[in-house]
Enzyme design. Structure first.
Site, mmCIF file in Angstrom:
data_model
loop_
_atom_site.group_PDB
_atom_site.id
_atom_site.type_symbol
_atom_site.label_atom_id
_atom_site.label_comp_id
_atom_site.label_asym_id
_atom_site.label_seq_id
_atom_site.Cartn_x
_atom_site.Cartn_y
_atom_site.Cartn_z
ATOM 1 N N ASP A 210 83.452 50.721 40.470
ATOM 2 C CA ASP A 210 84.928 50.104 40.503
ATOM 3 C C ASP A 210 85.303 49.795 39.068
ATOM 4 O O ASP A 210 86.401 49.187 38.550
ATOM 5 C CB ASP A 210 85.270 48.820 41.371
ATOM 6 N N SER A 235 92.886 48.121 42.274
ATOM 7 C CA SER A 235 92.410 49.040 43.209
ATOM 8 C C SER A 235 93.025 49.110 44.560
ATOM 9 O O SER A 235 93.221 48.114 45.181
ATOM 10 C CB SER A 235 90.836 48.902 43.466
ATOM 11 N N GLN A 285 88.727 56.991 44.425
ATOM 12 C CA GLN A 285 89.424 55.717 44.185
ATOM 13 C C GLN A 285 91.091 55.872 44.239
ATOM 14 O O GLN A 285 91.544 56.715 43.316
ATOM 15 C CB GLN A 285 88.964 54.739 43.456
#
Length: 294
Positions: A210, A235, A285
């Site tokens: 991430d 995110s 993502q």
């Protein structure tokens, strides 16, 4: 490997959740560079919680997650695990992370009993050796004058002290105003050796995944990111597939690109390879990508 020898120990402590009940766990947060819990931390802790309810002979092969609300770094996070299914080959778990009585994160994870099957993979792209690239401590100070707050350099170094992460090319904050191909590569490994527990390596790769995946979106538009102040981002969801065994304490190449951005959102997709060329992980993502309004 690291200028913060205790940072990895702190991160491992962070992932060592307290078991409150059979399927309820509690975790805490570490210092962050923004006033919310780092998404990779929540994802890694949720995967730890799920994995601790699964037989040891089954390894994680995929996860799908949504970030629902910003996490409060000053409050504990409770992870509730739902044992969705225990089959002969696959085990499925659902985890909800809760703070202040509200869900902040949702994870579905699947675990599989090891078995043989058909084999093929995409070829590893070319990349320079990680030892030839600057460390974070060598690179970040070069861009301090571009950050809204120069203290971000120190905070980033502390927050990423558990990971040796090296950019192949300049990061977004080093390419402000100069759009380039929406692709980014970094090498990473933990700043110290780990035990042989496969779940631990999967969770640490989840944690790191991430950190930089949305970089390629910013590169396409010559934006530097939140540290420069020209983008507000977060995110939204995250998915990973674990294809082959790997160690997070050995060099992994994170090859990232963005096929699209629109509607205030951007998509990043990536492949993570071991140094010897094995495709270990695929990642996708979507993130919130907004430009500040006057």
């Amino acid at each position: 490997m690291s200028e913060e020898p205790g940072a990895l120990e702190d991160l491992l402590d962070l992932l060592d959740l307290e078991r409150i009940e059979r399927d309820i766990f509690r975790g805490v947060s570490r210092s962050a560079v923004v006033p919310r819990v780092f998404g990779g931390q929540v994802a890694a802790q949720a995967l730890v919680a799920a994995g601790r309810t699964v037989p040891e002979d089954r390894g994680a092969h995929s996860l799908h997650a949504y970030f629902l609300r910003p996490g409060d770094p000053g409050a504990p996070i409770v992870y509730n695990v739902d044992r969705i299914r225990d089959g002969r080959s696959f085990t499925t778990r659902r985890v909800v992370a809760v703070q202040h009585g509200q869900p902040i994160f949702h994870l579905s994870a699947s675990f599989q009993l090891a078995e043989e099957g058909l084999e093929h993979q995409a070829r590893m792209p070319d990349a320079p050796d990680p030892e030839t690239l600057p460390t974070a401590a060598e690179m970040l100070p070069r861009y301090a004058d571009r950050f809204v707050d120069p203290s971000v350099v120190d905070r980033l170094l502390v927050a990423r002290g558990a990971v040796d992460l090296r950019y192949v090319d300049a990061p977004p904050y080093g390419s402000v105003g100069a759009p380039r191909e929406p692709r980014s590569q970094v090498w990473f490994r933990t700043a110290g050796k780990l035990s042989d527990d496969p779940l631990l390596h999967v969770c640490l790769a989840t944690y790191v995944s991430d950190m930089t995946l949305l970089d390629s979106i910013l590169l396409a538009h010559g934006r530097g990111g939140w540290a420069v102040g020209d983008v507000v981002g977060a995110s939204l969801d995250h998915a990973m597939w674990f294809h082959r065994p790997f160690r997070a304490d050995e060099w992994l190449l994170y090859d990232q690109e963005s096929p699209s951005s629109s509607g205030g959102r951007g998509l990043g997709q990536a492949r993570i390879y071991t140094r010897d060329g094995a495709l270990a992980i695929s990642v996708i993502q979507e993130g919130l990508i907004r430009t500040p309004r006057d």
